[in-house]
Scaffold this motif. Sequence first.
Motif, PDB file in Angstrom:
ATOM      1  N   SER A  82       8.381   5.174  -1.244  1.00  0.00           N
ATOM      2  CA  SER A  82       7.860   4.809   0.068  1.00  0.00           C
ATOM      3  C   SER A  82       7.339   6.080   0.730  1.00  0.00           C
ATOM      4  CB  SER A  82       8.969   4.181   0.912  1.00  0.00           C
ATOM      5  OG  SER A  82       8.456   3.769   2.157  1.00  0.00           O
ATOM      6  N   ASN A  93      -3.193  -0.074   3.080  1.00  0.00           N
ATOM      7  CA  ASN A  93      -4.282  -0.772   3.767  1.00  0.00           C
ATOM      8  C   ASN A  93      -4.504  -0.186   5.168  1.00  0.00           C
ATOM      9  OD1 ASN A  93      -1.953  -1.810   4.971  1.00  0.00           O
ATOM     10  ND2 ASN A  93      -2.775  -3.878   5.121  1.00  0.00           N
ATOM     11  N   THR A 123       7.266   0.680  -7.745  1.00  0.00           N
ATOM     12  CA  THR A 123       7.269  -0.242  -6.619  1.00  0.00           C
ATOM     13  C   THR A 123       6.957   0.559  -5.365  1.00  0.00           C
ATOM     14  OG1 THR A 123       8.926  -1.644  -7.677  1.00  0.00           O
ATOM     15  CG2 THR A 123       8.646  -1.888  -5.293  1.00  0.00           C
ATOM     16  N   CYS A 126       3.538  -2.712   0.182  1.00  0.00           N
ATOM     17  CA  CYS A 126       2.247  -3.342  -0.118  1.00  0.00           C
ATOM     18  C   CYS A 126       1.235  -3.281   1.016  1.00  0.00           C
ATOM     19  CB  CYS A 126       2.468  -4.787  -0.527  1.00  0.00           C
ATOM     20  SG  CYS A 126       3.305  -5.757   0.722  1.00  0.00           S
ATOM     21  N   ALA A 142      -5.768  -4.178   1.601  1.00  0.00           N
ATOM     22  CA  ALA A 142      -4.619  -3.926   0.721  1.00  0.00           C
ATOM     23  C   ALA A 142      -4.977  -4.260  -0.725  1.00  0.00           C
ATOM     24  CB  ALA A 142      -3.411  -4.738   1.176  1.00  0.00           C
ATOM     25  N   ALA A 143      -5.639  -5.381  -0.924  1.00  0.00           N
ATOM     26  CA  ALA A 143      -6.021  -5.787  -2.283  1.00  0.00           C
ATOM     27  C   ALA A 143      -6.979  -4.770  -2.904  1.00  0.00           C
ATOM     28  CB  ALA A 143      -6.665  -7.172  -2.254  1.00  0.00           C
ATOM     29  N   HIS A 146      -4.878  -1.607  -3.777  1.00  0.00           N
ATOM     30  CA  HIS A 146      -3.981  -1.868  -4.911  1.00  0.00           C
ATOM     31  C   HIS A 146      -4.775  -2.047  -6.196  1.00  0.00           C
ATOM     32  CE1 HIS A 146      -0.138  -1.703  -2.982  1.00  0.00           C
ATOM     33  NE2 HIS A 146      -0.589  -2.460  -1.991  1.00  0.00           N
ATOM     34  N   ARG A 149      -5.408   1.414  -7.372  1.00  0.00           N
ATOM     35  CA  ARG A 149      -4.179   1.971  -7.929  1.00  0.00           C
ATOM     36  C   ARG A 149      -3.884   1.392  -9.309  1.00  0.00           C
ATOM     37  NH1 ARG A 149      -0.092   2.721  -2.727  1.00  0.00           N
ATOM     38  NH2 ARG A 149      -1.570   3.966  -1.509  1.00  0.00           N
TER      39      ARG A 149
END
Length: 154
Positions: A82, A93, A123, A126, A142-143, A146, A149
């Motif tokens: 984190s 995002n 992990t 998100c 965010a999509a 990710h 990534r």
Amino acid sequence: MAIRLSCGSDSFPLVQHELMSSIVAGLGFDGFDLMVAGNRAGTANATNLRLEEILADPAVWAGRLDERLRSRGLEISDFFASPWTDLETMAPNHPDPAELRRGHEMFERVLECALHLGVSGITMPCGIDWPGESHADSLARAAEEHGRRAEKTR
């Protein structure tokens, strides 16, 4: 069928990480959920690993963690990273391009450490719904990040 159990590094937040990994092994766990977060100095968890330290030299820290955990018979079952103690800082995002870039650079360092450790997954938070913007816009950003990534991970 044998069930493998893991215990997280935040299960004993006031115990130094090296001792805590001995406790986890002594309790009979097979797996170890490695959790690191940024900005932990001065918190109750200040005795545990700090993301900033690990990311300053991912290869060295991966070697330390590998020796520390595997010498006790523990396998890393999850690497949870984190960026900060809040969900806004370096969020995947984040609406500010500079902060988004900082978050992506942090991810790349986490990935480097994960590769050195040989873990099968990472992990991370998100993202969040940002005030003043629709859920769809926050989700789309965010999509997109990710996806970047995931591509980098491949």
